[in-house]
Design an enzyme around this catalytic site. Structure first.
Site, PDB file in Angstrom:
ATOM      1  N   HIS A  39       5.180   4.714   0.707  1.00 39.24           N
ATOM      2  CA  HIS A  39       4.198   3.663   0.406  1.00 39.24           C
ATOM      3  C   HIS A  39       4.840   2.751  -0.639  1.00 39.24           C
ATOM      4  O   HIS A  39       4.723   2.982  -1.842  1.00 39.24           O
ATOM      5  CB  HIS A  39       2.898   4.267  -0.117  1.00 39.24           C
ATOM      6  CG  HIS A  39       2.154   5.046   0.918  1.00 39.24           C
ATOM      7  ND1 HIS A  39       1.570   4.438   2.011  1.00 39.24           N
ATOM      8  CD2 HIS A  39       1.906   6.366   1.044  1.00 39.24           C
ATOM      9  CE1 HIS A  39       0.983   5.360   2.767  1.00 39.24           C
ATOM     10  NE2 HIS A  39       1.177   6.541   2.201  1.00 39.24           N
ATOM     11  N   GLU A  86       4.853   7.661   6.208  1.00 39.25           N
ATOM     12  CA  GLU A  86       3.668   6.824   5.970  1.00 39.25           C
ATOM     13  C   GLU A  86       4.069   5.428   5.502  1.00 39.25           C
ATOM     14  O   GLU A  86       3.458   4.851   4.594  1.00 39.25           O
ATOM     15  CB  GLU A  86       2.759   7.482   4.920  1.00 39.25           C
ATOM     16  CG  GLU A  86       2.352   8.907   5.270  1.00 39.25           C
ATOM     17  CD  GLU A  86       1.380   9.540   4.278  1.00 39.25           C
ATOM     18  OE1 GLU A  86       0.785   8.815   3.458  1.00 39.25           O
ATOM     19  OE2 GLU A  86       1.215  10.774   4.333  1.00 39.25           O
ATOM     20  N   ASP A  92       4.534   1.809   4.483  1.00 34.20           N
ATOM     21  CA  ASP A  92       3.966   0.460   4.392  1.00 34.20           C
ATOM     22  C   ASP A  92       4.530  -0.193   3.133  1.00 34.20           C
ATOM     23  O   ASP A  92       5.079   0.483   2.269  1.00 34.20           O
ATOM     24  CB  ASP A  92       2.430   0.411   4.454  1.00 34.20           C
ATOM     25  CG  ASP A  92       1.733   1.362   3.501  1.00 34.20           C
ATOM     26  OD1 ASP A  92       2.350   1.793   2.508  1.00 34.20           O
ATOM     27  OD2 ASP A  92       0.549   1.667   3.745  1.00 34.20           O
TER      28      ASP A  92
HETATM   29  O1  G3I Z   1     -15.767   8.221   6.326  1.00 28.85           O
HETATM   30  C1  G3I Z   1     -16.359   7.715   5.129  1.00 28.85           C
HETATM   31  C2  G3I Z   1     -17.503   6.785   5.454  1.00 28.85           C
HETATM   32  O2  G3I Z   1     -18.521   7.505   6.102  1.00 28.85           O
HETATM   33  C3  G3I Z   1     -18.014   6.162   4.167  1.00 28.85           C
HETATM   34  O3  G3I Z   1     -18.992   5.198   4.470  1.00 28.85           O
HETATM   35  C4  G3I Z   1     -16.890   5.488   3.430  1.00 28.85           C
HETATM   36  C5  G3I Z   1     -17.350   4.927   2.085  1.00 28.85           C
HETATM   37  O4  G3I Z   1     -16.305   4.881   1.134  1.00 28.85           O
HETATM   38  O5  G3I Z   1     -15.846   6.408   3.175  1.00 28.85           O
HETATM   39  C6  G3I Z   1     -15.307   6.958   4.370  1.00 28.85           C
HETATM   40  O6  G3I Z   1     -14.268   7.835   4.020  1.00 28.85           O
HETATM   41  C7  G3I Z   1     -13.066   7.234   3.629  1.00 28.85           C
HETATM   42  C8  G3I Z   1     -11.957   7.804   4.486  1.00 28.85           C
HETATM   43  O7  G3I Z   1     -10.723   7.323   4.061  1.00 28.85           O
HETATM   44  C9  G3I Z   1     -12.132   7.461   5.958  1.00 28.85           C
HETATM   45  O8  G3I Z   1     -12.057   6.089   6.147  1.00 28.85           O
HETATM   46  C10 G3I Z   1     -12.820   7.559   2.176  1.00 28.85           C
HETATM   47  O9  G3I Z   1     -13.781   6.915   1.356  1.00 28.85           O
HETATM   48  C11 G3I Z   1     -11.444   7.088   1.794  1.00 28.85           C
HETATM   49  O10 G3I Z   1     -11.148   7.549   0.470  1.00 28.85           O
HETATM   50  C12 G3I Z   1     -10.413   7.671   2.739  1.00 28.85           C
HETATM   51  O11 G3I Z   1      -9.164   7.124   2.370  1.00 28.85           O
HETATM   52  C13 G3I Z   1      -8.053   7.795   2.935  1.00 28.85           C
HETATM   53  C14 G3I Z   1      -7.148   8.298   1.834  1.00 28.85           C
HETATM   54  O12 G3I Z   1      -5.989   8.886   2.394  1.00 28.85           O
HETATM   55  C15 G3I Z   1      -7.834   9.308   0.954  1.00 28.85           C
HETATM   56  O13 G3I Z   1      -6.972   9.784  -0.008  1.00 28.85           O
HETATM   57  C16 G3I Z   1      -7.296   6.795   3.787  1.00 28.85           C
HETATM   58  O14 G3I Z   1      -8.094   6.403   4.889  1.00 28.85           O
HETATM   59  C17 G3I Z   1      -5.997   7.421   4.269  1.00 28.85           C
HETATM   60  O15 G3I Z   1      -5.245   6.452   4.937  1.00 28.85           O
HETATM   61  C18 G3I Z   1      -5.229   7.946   3.081  1.00 28.85           C
HETATM   62  O16 G3I Z   1      -4.048   8.514   3.526  1.00 28.85           O
HETATM   63  C19 G3I Z   1      -3.196   9.047   2.517  1.00 28.85           C
HETATM   64  C20 G3I Z   1      -2.477  10.214   3.135  1.00 28.85           C
HETATM   65  O17 G3I Z   1      -3.397  11.143   3.643  1.00 28.85           O
HETATM   66  C21 G3I Z   1      -1.555  10.883   2.134  1.00 28.85           C
HETATM   67  N1  G3I Z   1      -0.659   9.921   1.540  1.00 28.85           N
HETATM   68  C22 G3I Z   1      -1.271   8.751   0.978  1.00 28.85           C
HETATM   69  C23 G3I Z   1      -2.156   8.058   2.017  1.00 28.85           C
HETATM   70  C24 G3I Z   1      -2.726   6.786   1.445  1.00 28.85           C
HETATM   71  O18 G3I Z   1      -3.606   7.044   0.386  1.00 28.85           O
END
Ligand code: G3I
Length: 511
Positions: free
Chosen positions: A242, A271, A273
């Site tokens: 990242h 991952e 970007d």
């Molecule tokens: O699904 C809920 C939804 O119902 C709700 O309305 C919304 C409100 O905030 O949240 C939604 O969940 C989110 C989830 O992604 C699905 O979209 C979480 O808040 C959000 O925190 C979560 O973020 C993910 C993140 O990891 C969490 O740490 C990202 O999508 C995901 O791309 C990211 O991926 C991580 C890798 O696993 C590990 N390396 C870093 C990478 C980027 O942070």
């Protein structure tokens, strides 16, 4: 001073300088189309190099038909961004739900893609019940979770991020329910459990900020060395990558990958970007493009680097703006699913065309110079210039220009310019002198060279273009302090000569 925007480093496996030189006699400008548009997908180009090219995806995005079409065609591997994480798959202790993950693996099966499982053990996106367990119960819960999930996806998931992000930035182990309960032994325990459940899956430890050499990657190196010594099943390290334009490119990324490979491990970019502070501008975009290119080149230069996964391919579904407010534009495609310059750079780094169907990759051009002028104080300036295409695709020269800066001194402000000889034919070369819009010492005018058309083949050079200019009153110059002047009489890379494509700087440093 404006810095090089798209200066392409020579990539490992590229043509050595001598060969480029030798090609000069055999190479010509060719007319007609440079190449067919977008031959091969990113994955096909990577596969031709023995790698995969993949993307993260997520369940809410898959109903987007335009998005899914490119996800299914351009990429040969996918990673679920969220749907295999613990909070989704075992929200209540002992109650497993693989529905969302199965949607992703179904998509992969329908599109002939491999799947990276992400992730079995991570401090983040853990259901509350894990953190509330008494320490004595954590190992059993972890092992059970790994066993159930890796068994469910046996034969479907080809590689697992078994342990994700185990380190702090300083290389100490990150605190988590697992570390608190078991110390760093939780990592070996997790790997053994995953291997028992799916002996065929490749097992990885995955982390961010381990792409370059530093305290964190040193700690990862020490950990995996120890695990190997102990015979713990481990196949590879995942480097998330990242990146951000404002923090620089990872230090010695290729060498860092290589030291893990030298331990007998696979390396995967998991991952990728490259975010930037918004709004995007030309300089940030050029840096981003260079970073994508450099990551691709680093992976290709390391035999054990098995592939690259971008953390989703379009800005539309990027995690960045939600985590870093004010930052974004991190992905290969924009929010209208249009491929960016970074996409072209990755394609060309993979040995393909730039995907535009026109122009090739002008970022692969470099300028070389020699002085043909024995006297720096007479009434003529005689630069010898040539362009080299260091890339893997033909580059159109129709909108390419080259600038050589000099100081006018006293005398007439009108000039005559000449092309004395070039193997591509002086009739194919245009030349003129123009006054610099912001005159600098040694650089108040420049000789600008252009081309009537044609393309420069991969690895080819134009051959030398013998140029000459004089003031119309034939008064003398003093070339010794001219910005672009050099004393070398053999052709060498010249950073003080600028190359532009479509008006954009692609090589050199402006005065
Ligand atoms: O699904 C809920 C939804 O119902 C709700 O309305 C919304 C409100 O905030 O949240 C939604 O969940 C989110 C989830 O992604 C699905 O979209 C979480 O808040 C959000 O925190 C979560 O973020 C993910 C993140 O990891 C969490 O740490 C990202 O999508 C995901 O791309 C990211 O991926 C991580 C890798 O696993 C590990 N390396 C870093 C990478 C980027 O942070």
């Amino acid at each position: 001073m404006a810095l090089v925007k798209r200066c392409r480093p020579t990539r490992a496996g590229g043509l050595p300088a001598l060969l480029v030189g030798a090609l000069a006699v055999a190479t010509t400008l060719t007319g007609g189309p440079a190449h067919a548009a977008g031959q091969g997908t990113l994955h096909e180009l990577a596969a031709a190099q023995g790698r995969y090219f993949g993307s993260a995806t997520d369940n809410p995005e898959l109903p987007d038909a335009a998005y899914a079409a490119t996800l299914g065609s351009e990429f040969g591997q996918i990673t679920p961004g969220n749907s295999m994480k613990w909070d989704t798959t075992e929200p209540v202790r002992g109650q497993f739900d693989f529905t969302k993950g199965d949607v992703v693996t179904d998509f992969a099966r329908q599109h002939g893609q491999t799947v990276r499982g992400h992730t079995l053990v991570w401090h983040n996106q853990l259901p509350g019940w894990v953190g509330a367990l008494p320490s004595a119960q954590v190992e059993a819960a972890m092992t059970h979770h790994i066993t159930e999930e890796a068994t469910h996806y046996r034969g479907v998931v080809s590689a697992w991020d078994v342990v994700n992000e185990p380190f702090n930035e300083d290389g100490t182990f990150r605190t988590s329910p697992f570390y608190t309960a078991m110390g760093s032994d939780y990592i070996a325990t997790a790997l053994r459990a995953a291997h028992a459940a799916d002996p065929d899956a490749k097992l990885y430890i995955n982390d961010y900020n381990v792409e370059g050499r530093g305290a964190k990657s040193d700690a990862l190196y020490a950990l995996v060395s120890d695990l190997i010594d102990k015979g713990v099943p481990l196949d590879g390290v995942g480097m998330q990558a990242h990146l951000a334009v404002q923090y620089g490119f990872p230090y010695q990324m290729q060498a860092n990958m290589q030291r893990f490979a030298d331990l007998g491990l696979d390396v995967a970019v998991t991952e990728l970007d490259v975010r930037m502070p918004l709004p995007a501008d030309a300089a940030k975009t050029a840096t981003q493009t260079a970073y994508y290119r450099q990551v691709t080149e680093a992976c290709l230069a390391v035999a054990r680097c098995v592939g690259i996964t971008v953390w989703d391919y379009t800005d539309t579904y990027s995690w960045v703006p939600g985590t870093f407010p004010g930052e974004g534009a991190a992905n290969l495609y924009d929010e209208n699913l249009r491929p960016k310059a970074a996409y072209s750079a990755v394609r060309t780094a993979l040995g393909g065309d730039d995907g535009s169907g026109e122009g090739g990759d002008p970022g692969a051009l470099k300028a070389q110079y020699r002085s043909s002028d024995a006297s720096v104080g007479d009434n003529q300036i005689k630069p010898g210039l040539q362009l080299v295409n260091t890339g893997g695709t033909a580059v159109s020269l129709s909108d390419v220009t080259v600038r050589y800066w000099f100081s006018s001194e006293n005398g007439a402000s009108t000039y005559s310019t000449w092309c004395d000889w070039t193997p591509i034919g002086c009739s194919n070369v245009t030349h003129r002198v123009a006054a610099a819009s912001t005159p600098k010492a040694g650089a108040d005018h420049y000789l600008e060279v252009g081309f009537a058309g044609g393309t420069l083949a991969p690895g080819a050079t134009t051959g030398e273009i013998q140029l000459r200019l004089n003031k119309t009153d034939w008064s003398n110059f003093n070339e010794s302090d001219d910005y672009s002047h050099g004393a070398g009489t053999s052709y060498a890379d010249a950073s003080r000569i600028a190359v532009y494509a479509g008006g954009e700087l692609v090589w050199g440093i402006e005065p």
